[in-house]
Design an enzyme around this catalytic site. Sequence first.
Site, PDB file in Angstrom:
ATOM      1  N   HIS A   1     -16.773  32.074  79.218  1.00  0.00           N
ATOM      2  CA  HIS A   1     -17.261  33.321  79.134  1.00  0.00           C
ATOM      3  C   HIS A   1     -15.884  34.469  79.121  1.00  0.00           C
ATOM      4  CE1 HIS A   1     -21.453  33.021  79.026  1.00  0.00           C
ATOM      5  NE2 HIS A   1     -21.406  32.226  80.282  1.00  0.00           N
ATOM      6  N   ILE A   2     -15.642  35.073  78.234  1.00  0.00           N
ATOM      7  CA  ILE A   2     -14.484  35.949  78.044  1.00  0.00           C
ATOM      8  C   ILE A   2     -14.472  37.000  79.335  1.00  0.00           C
ATOM      9  CG2 ILE A   2     -13.086  37.742  76.652  1.00  0.00           C
ATOM     10  CD1 ILE A   2     -13.956  35.953  74.467  1.00  0.00           C
ATOM     11  N   SER A   3     -15.732  37.713  79.365  1.00  0.00           N
ATOM     12  CA  SER A   3     -15.721  38.581  80.582  1.00  0.00           C
ATOM     13  C   SER A   3     -16.362  37.842  81.759  1.00  0.00           C
ATOM     14  CB  SER A   3     -16.759  39.592  80.065  1.00  0.00           C
ATOM     15  OG  SER A   3     -18.070  39.305  79.833  1.00  0.00           O
TER      16      SER A   3
ATOM     17  N   TYR B   1     -14.305  42.575  75.806  1.00  0.00           N
ATOM     18  CA  TYR B   1     -13.685  41.270  75.381  1.00  0.00           C
ATOM     19  C   TYR B   1     -12.313  41.115  74.818  1.00  0.00           C
ATOM     20  CZ  TYR B   1     -18.824  40.770  75.380  1.00  0.00           C
ATOM     21  OH  TYR B   1     -20.243  40.834  75.546  1.00  0.00           O
TER      22      TYR B   1
END
Length: 145
Positions: free
Chosen positions: A100-102, A23
């Site tokens: 979403h960060i990832s 993250y």
Amino acid sequence: MIKVLVLHGPNLNLLGVREPNIYGRVDFQTLNNLILQKAKEREIEVEIKQSNFEGQLIDWIQEYRDWADAIIINPGALTHYSYSLRDALLAFGKPVIEVHISNIYKREEFRHHSVIAPVALGQISGFGVNSYLLALEAIFLYFNK
């Protein structure tokens, strides 16, 4: 002025601490400051909320229904199974962008399915905290086409 409700789901308050290899090292407050800065550049009014509780996120979606023109939401793990959150976003009836960060599609198999995406205008994942900024830009473009 466009009004956007930004919702951070479970564990996002731990950004910068929780699994920084996935993250990143940007902490939660810095992320929120980046969102506020981008919103100001685009003359978008934002309200930012975070909860580890599904019901609280749903309450905010309902509470801000008349105020918000759009929602940016990172549902965290709720992405994969929260039909009540999905239904609340559907009832909102205005643009929703899932972030979403990832890149959830490069991770464990159970993360590859989103119950939120089918009711969203779009999904942005894998760009780190910039996923939120890209979502703000997408909303700006959506309302200014």
